[in-house]
Enzyme design. Structure first.
Site, PDB file in Angstrom:
ATOM      1  N   LYS A 107       0.843  -1.237   0.138  1.00 43.30           N
ATOM      2  CA  LYS A 107      -0.091   0.102  -0.098  1.00 43.30           C
ATOM      3  C   LYS A 107       0.900   1.190  -0.101  1.00 43.30           C
ATOM      4  O   LYS A 107       2.149   1.403   0.759  1.00 43.30           O
ATOM      5  CB  LYS A 107      -0.777   0.130   1.092  1.00 43.30           C
ATOM      6  CG  LYS A 107      -2.001   1.104   1.213  1.00 43.30           C
ATOM      7  CD  LYS A 107      -2.999   0.972   2.574  1.00 43.30           C
ATOM      8  CE  LYS A 107      -3.991   1.754   2.530  1.00 43.30           C
ATOM      9  NZ  LYS A 107      -4.763   1.932   3.693  1.00 43.30           N
ATOM     10  N   SER A 141      -9.951   1.791   3.064  1.00 46.33           N
ATOM     11  CA  SER A 141      -8.954   2.778   2.102  1.00 46.33           C
ATOM     12  C   SER A 141      -7.792   1.963   1.170  1.00 46.33           C
ATOM     13  O   SER A 141      -7.425   2.231   0.191  1.00 46.33           O
ATOM     14  CB  SER A 141      -8.159   3.687   2.941  1.00 46.33           C
ATOM     15  OG  SER A 141      -7.357   2.997   3.851  1.00 46.33           O
ATOM     16  N   SER A 188     -10.115  -0.594   7.041  1.00 46.99           N
ATOM     17  CA  SER A 188      -9.421  -0.354   5.629  1.00 46.99           C
ATOM     18  C   SER A 188      -8.802  -1.713   5.027  1.00 46.99           C
ATOM     19  O   SER A 188      -8.385  -1.604   3.991  1.00 46.99           O
ATOM     20  CB  SER A 188      -8.470   0.890   5.445  1.00 46.99           C
ATOM     21  OG  SER A 188      -9.151   2.031   5.555  1.00 46.99           O
TER      22      SER A 188
END
Ligand code: GLN
Length: 485
Positions: free
Chosen positions: A81, A156, A180
């Site tokens: 990420k 997210s 997330s």
């Protein structure tokens, strides 16, 4: 062959690599080719690091040829990420603010993965600074759900979930502040774990809300998730909140089943979700009963209050954490400023997106005189209440089973701009971060449109082993067309 390699699990790929039935370079190439052909459509990666990936892969092949004993993750292609720092490789947090930021150091988890010779394919798209639940707040454009590209992948960590679901990474790392990792895992039909707070070092993770953030894996199946955890759950003396996990052999006993376990179903979670999601998770509860567990309904009275309080704490901590992005030290700097004040104002106005600004404003308000007691202190008190709710349940039960999300994946654009509605997407996940507990989301069937439904298993602090055991038992026995390799 390309498709075959990119669809197999980490555990299977690891054994093929160990037996030299496939080389690490072949595996990396298979993933890179697939990224090449699909990424423009899915939008999972912000940066693709093909050259370093191939270098890392050929080093694995060289070491293996030389007879070195390698870790199970050696040669496994992974995505990270884009809020996790990678030395010399852009780490943008999907924000204009950090568009050109190349960290001078690796996050601890990245050092761990590289030390074990995992192959890093690139950096994954996300909601800007991890604020959002649909991956639509990214400065680099939204990610699309590979199961249905007209829909959001969740957020997210939307890029992480989409990459794993589409075969663009064998596994991915995400971060989870109030859902997330688990929420996008549910929307994309993959497995995602939010570890017990402190289990995975946060050093080098660009902080959203430091008391809630944890890094964790997103994988194709449960065993892979346990394997990745074994590689990243290492105490870091440079992260004051990092701890030594008492049971770090996460794959151990994974096949032991659920006979005799007591599983709690908190009714408040089920009241917050659609009928289709509810029915899929209740069917999973039945499956657990068939496998020998005892399942009972319980109550978590402070669920809703905890969710609101989580928003307050998260925004408050974010407003402080994001103060450093001021256009002076690093990050975006506005041009043509006529004063120092202008530099601050214009850099932050132009560098941050709408949602980030909204959170900073709200968070600053929650912490200011007159509002501090009303919002921030109150939220801390609620945090104690939800911790107690969980504690009471875990005195009588081994695990808690809930839905992961209120609905399945919705259409791109459907909720854009409705910040509160989007935050409601975390109603089933945020209380877990408030209490610092571990929770895993795994697929438990599909809705009438064929979209994946996720269920969440919540455990006691440091009881990841049991989460994996219960999740694995379901995955192996549920007849929902899941992977069994
Ligand atoms: N939906 C949450 C938010 O918008 C997600 C936070 C997170 O887990 N990173 O803040």
């Amino acid at each position: 062959m390309m498709d075959e390699i990119t669809s197999i699990s980490v555990s299977k790929l690891s054994s093929l690599l160990a037996k030299k039935e496939i080389s690490a370079v072949e595996a990396a190439n298979a993933y890179l080719e697939k990224i090449q052909s699909l990424n423009s459509e899915i939008g999972a990666y912000i940066s693709i690091t093909a050259e370093t990936a191939l270098k890392q892969a050929s080093e694995v092949d060289r070491l293996r040829a030389a007879g070195e004993k390698l870790s199970p993750l050696a040669g496994i292609p992974a995505g990270i990420k884009d809020n996790i720092c990678t030395k010399g490789i852009p780490t943008t947090c999907a924000s204009r603010m950090l568009e050109n930021f190349k960290p001078p150091y690796n996050a601890f988890v990245v050092d761990l993965l590289e030390g074990q010779h995992a192959v890093i394919l690139g950096k994954l798209n996300m909601d800007e600074f991890a604020m959002g639940s649909s991956n639509e707040t990214s400065y680099f454009g939204p990610v699309k759900n590979p199961r249905d590209t007209s829909r959001v992948p969740g957020g997210s960590s939307g890029g992480s979930a989409a990459a794993v679901a589409a075969g663009l990474a064998a596994f991915a790392l995400g971060s989870d502040t109030s859902g997330s990792i688990r929420q996008p895992a549910a929307f994309c039909g993959v497995v995602g774990l939010k570890p017990t707070y402190g289990t995975v070092s946060r050093r080098g993770l660009v902080a959203l809300a430091s008391s809630l953030d944890q890094i964790g894996p997103l994988t194709k199946d449960v065993k892979d998730c346990a394997m990745v955890m074994e590689s990243i759950a290492v105490q870091d003396k440079w992260d004051a909140t990092s701890v030594c996990h008492p049971n770090p052999e996460f794959t151990k006993g994974i096949e032991n089943g659920v006979q005799g376990l007591k599983i709690a179903l908190p009714k408040e979670f089920f009241a917050a979700v659609s009928d289709e999601v509810k029915n899929a998770v209740l069917a999973a509860a039945k499956q657990y009963e068939k496998l020998g567990a005892k399942v009972e309904e319980v109550s978590i009275p402070h669920l809703k209050a905890a969710h609101s309080a989580c928003f307050v704490i998260s925004a408050a901590e974010a407003s402080s954490n994001l103060g450093k992005f001021d256009g002076i030290k690093f990050g975006y700097r506005a041009q043509n400023c006529s004063s120092v004040d202008d530099i601050y104002k214009l850099s932050r106005s132009q560098g941050f997106g709408k949602e980030v600004k909204r959170r900073i404003l709200l968070g600053t308000m929650f912490l200011s005189t007159g509002y501090y007691e009303k919002y921030y202190s109150k939220s801390l008190q609620i945090r104690t209440l939800i911790c107690n709710d969980f504690k009471n349940i875990f005195e009588r039960y081994d695990l808690i089973l809930t839905p992961t999300t209120p609905t399945t994946a919705y259409k791109l654009g459907e909720k854009q701009g409705d910040s509160l509605d989007i935050f409601m997407g975390d109603i089933c996940t945020s209380s877990v971060n408030m209490a610092g507990l571990p929770a895993l989301s795994l697929p438990c069937g599909a809705d009438s449109q064929g979209l994946p439904v996720g269920m969440q298993l919540i455990g006691k602090a440091f009881d990841e082993q049991l989460l994996f055991r219960a999740a694995y038992a379901y995955e192996q026995n549920a007849n929902i067309g899941q992977r069994k390799d």
